[in-house]
Write a protein that holds these residues in place. Sequence first.
Motif, mmCIF file in Angstrom:
data_model
loop_
_atom_site.group_PDB
_atom_site.id
_atom_site.type_symbol
_atom_site.label_atom_id
_atom_site.label_comp_id
_atom_site.label_asym_id
_atom_site.label_seq_id
_atom_site.Cartn_x
_atom_site.Cartn_y
_atom_site.Cartn_z
ATOM 1 N N ARG A 22 0.785 -1.165 0.082
ATOM 2 C CA ARG A 22 -0.039 0.119 -0.066
ATOM 3 C C ARG A 22 0.865 1.353 -0.135
ATOM 4 O O ARG A 22 1.714 1.426 0.714
ATOM 5 N N HIS A 23 0.334 2.161 -1.005
ATOM 6 C CA HIS A 23 0.958 3.622 -0.869
ATOM 7 C C HIS A 23 0.037 4.572 -1.244
ATOM 8 O O HIS A 23 -0.973 4.095 -1.918
ATOM 9 N N ALA A 24 0.234 5.955 -0.816
ATOM 10 C CA ALA A 24 -0.697 6.864 -1.255
ATOM 11 C C ALA A 24 -0.707 6.970 -2.483
ATOM 12 O O ALA A 24 0.331 7.904 -3.212
ATOM 13 N N THR A 25 -1.640 6.391 -3.526
ATOM 14 C CA THR A 25 -1.459 6.564 -4.964
ATOM 15 C C THR A 25 -2.090 7.921 -5.583
ATOM 16 O O THR A 25 -2.960 7.921 -5.242
ATOM 17 N N TRP A 77 -7.160 20.306 -3.708
ATOM 18 C CA TRP A 77 -5.701 20.243 -4.199
ATOM 19 C C TRP A 77 -5.202 18.835 -3.935
ATOM 20 O O TRP A 77 -4.141 18.503 -4.457
ATOM 21 N N GLY A 78 -5.613 18.098 -3.134
ATOM 22 C CA GLY A 78 -4.938 16.887 -2.788
ATOM 23 C C GLY A 78 -5.322 15.814 -3.480
ATOM 24 O O GLY A 78 -4.601 14.521 -3.632
ATOM 25 N N ALA A 79 -6.397 16.071 -4.651
ATOM 26 C CA ALA A 79 -6.762 15.064 -5.595
ATOM 27 C C ALA A 79 -6.916 15.334 -6.751
ATOM 28 O O ALA A 79 -7.175 14.477 -7.848
ATOM 29 N N CYS A 179 -5.935 5.977 -1.883
ATOM 30 C CA CYS A 179 -5.221 7.173 -1.325
ATOM 31 C C CYS A 179 -6.234 8.009 -0.449
ATOM 32 O O CYS A 179 -7.442 8.101 -0.789
ATOM 33 N N PRO A 180 -5.964 8.023 0.668
ATOM 34 C CA PRO A 180 -6.721 9.007 1.718
ATOM 35 C C PRO A 180 -6.365 10.219 1.323
ATOM 36 O O PRO A 180 -5.280 10.694 0.677
ATOM 37 N N ILE A 181 -7.563 11.095 1.390
ATOM 38 C CA ILE A 181 -7.256 12.662 0.854
ATOM 39 C C ILE A 181 -8.248 13.672 1.825
ATOM 40 O O ILE A 181 -9.411 13.419 1.983
ATOM 41 N N GLU A 182 -7.356 14.367 2.482
ATOM 42 C CA GLU A 182 -7.784 15.387 3.221
ATOM 43 C C GLU A 182 -7.436 16.795 2.750
ATOM 44 O O GLU A 182 -7.553 17.962 3.168
ATOM 45 N N SER A 224 9.199 5.016 3.843
ATOM 46 C CA SER A 224 9.934 5.514 4.843
ATOM 47 C C SER A 224 9.195 5.587 6.041
ATOM 48 O O SER A 224 8.271 6.212 5.873
ATOM 49 N N ARG A 225 9.544 5.165 7.464
ATOM 50 C CA ARG A 225 9.069 5.235 8.543
ATOM 51 C C ARG A 225 9.944 5.441 9.578
ATOM 52 O O ARG A 225 11.267 5.001 9.527
ATOM 53 N N ARG A 226 9.604 6.088 10.755
ATOM 54 C CA ARG A 226 10.514 6.089 12.010
ATOM 55 C C ARG A 226 10.524 4.719 12.438
ATOM 56 O O ARG A 226 9.607 3.893 12.238
HETATM 57 C C1 LIG Z 1 -5.631 11.419 6.419
HETATM 58 C C2 LIG Z 1 -4.985 11.477 5.444
HETATM 59 C C3 LIG Z 1 -5.138 12.271 4.473
HETATM 60 C C4 LIG Z 1 -3.949 12.390 3.315
HETATM 61 N N1 LIG Z 1 -4.488 13.473 2.278
HETATM 62 C C5 LIG Z 1 -3.605 13.219 1.101
HETATM 63 C C6 LIG Z 1 -4.058 14.002 0.018
HETATM 64 O O1 LIG Z 1 -4.949 14.773 -0.133
HETATM 65 N N2 LIG Z 1 -3.575 13.913 -1.169
HETATM 66 C C7 LIG Z 1 -2.544 12.992 -1.408
HETATM 67 O O2 LIG Z 1 -1.968 12.711 -2.499
HETATM 68 N N3 LIG Z 1 -2.073 12.165 -0.411
HETATM 69 C C8 LIG Z 1 -2.694 12.288 0.825
HETATM 70 N N4 LIG Z 1 -2.260 11.510 2.028
HETATM 71 C C9 LIG Z 1 -1.263 10.540 1.778
HETATM 72 C C10 LIG Z 1 0.048 10.766 2.806
HETATM 73 O O3 LIG Z 1 0.628 12.020 2.319
HETATM 74 C C11 LIG Z 1 0.728 9.572 2.736
HETATM 75 O O4 LIG Z 1 0.047 8.471 3.497
HETATM 76 C C12 LIG Z 1 2.147 9.523 3.541
HETATM 77 O O5 LIG Z 1 2.957 10.636 3.023
HETATM 78 C C13 LIG Z 1 2.733 8.232 3.683
HETATM 79 O O6 LIG Z 1 3.096 7.683 2.478
HETATM 80 P P1 LIG Z 1 2.516 6.160 2.013
HETATM 81 O O7 LIG Z 1 1.053 6.146 2.322
HETATM 82 O O8 LIG Z 1 2.643 6.224 0.652
HETATM 83 O O9 LIG Z 1 3.273 5.293 2.665
HETATM 84 C C14 LIG Z 1 -2.938 11.570 3.212
HETATM 85 C C15 LIG Z 1 -2.926 10.436 4.044
HETATM 86 C C16 LIG Z 1 -3.958 10.479 5.089
HETATM 87 C C17 LIG Z 1 -3.700 9.235 6.398
#
Ligand SMILES: Cc1cc2nc3c(=O)[nH]c(=O)nc-3n(C[C@H](O)[C@H](O)[C@H](O)COP(=O)(O)O)c2cc1C
Length: 235
Positions: A22-25, A77-79, A179-182, A224-226
């Motif tokens: 899983r990664h934030a696609t 803007w996040g999407a 991808c979660p998006i806020e 990358s993570r702590r």
């Molecule tokens: C609650 C939440 C909101 C997020 N909002 C966005 C967003 O608006 N757009 C985006 O591209 N990624 C978003 N992300 C993705 C994070 O940036 C991403 O999960 C984080 O940098 C770690 O990377 P990874 O998920 O690929 O491991 C969001 C993640 C979370 C949990």
Amino acid sequence: MNAITTSTLDVRAQIIDAFNFRHATKVFDADRKVDDETFATILEAGRLSPTSFGHEPFRILLVQSPEKRELLRAFSWGANGMMSGTSGQLGTASHFGIILASTAATMTAGSEYLVDHYRHVKHLPEDIIDVFNGAYGKFQRIDHDITTDREITDWSGKQAYIVLANMITAGALLGVDSCPIEGFDMAQTTDTLGAHFGVDTSQWKPAVMFAFGYRAKEPEFPKSRRTMEDVVAWF
Ligand SMILES: Cc1cc2nc3c(=O)[nH]c(=O)nc-3n(C[C@H](O)[C@H](O)[C@H](O)COP(=O)(O)O)c2cc1C
């Protein structure tokens, strides 16, 4: 004590593999759709999620119409791909949605909505409903001091994030990206939901958006993570 069987080890490996997969696609392959049964399983993982007091203070809005998605583009803007120079998750995801959070109108202790929920969804007897009203009232007013509309809506939003996390994990186990998006303007999203999606925004506010589909390409950076020591303390 549970015996550690080969299948337990398999499941452990599957879980960790799914979390690494899983990664934030940011951009999905717009030609690949998540099939109905697979997406139904993802939704079921959301629906079956735990919520505080079992109140289920969320609803899931799916936005599949391209025209409706475009209504969100200007302030999401996040999407909207502005960071990747693409049409973003809005333009490429197989499934795009918004999780709504309940406001104080329904989530205030003793509300008509909650009493109806206890009676007809949770099938609680009347004396237990009185106990729930009292316990939730104390939780709201004293234990957590959640009394304003904003505080109550944010509390509902916390439950919405659990729902989303479970959907994302279910997706990852099924090989589906997400991808979660806020990254969106809360006020403009609320107005758009009211004006174009028939949402009663006195009862529902946007909590978080999400996108599901299949990645267009592998992530640019390794995860990358702590360290575990940084994030976990044992006593
Ligand atoms: C609650 C939440 C909101 C997020 N909002 C966005 C967003 O608006 N757009 C985006 O591209 N990624 C978003 N992300 C993705 C994070 O940036 C991403 O999960 C984080 O940098 C770690 O990377 P990874 O998920 O690929 O491991 C969001 C993640 C979370 C949990």
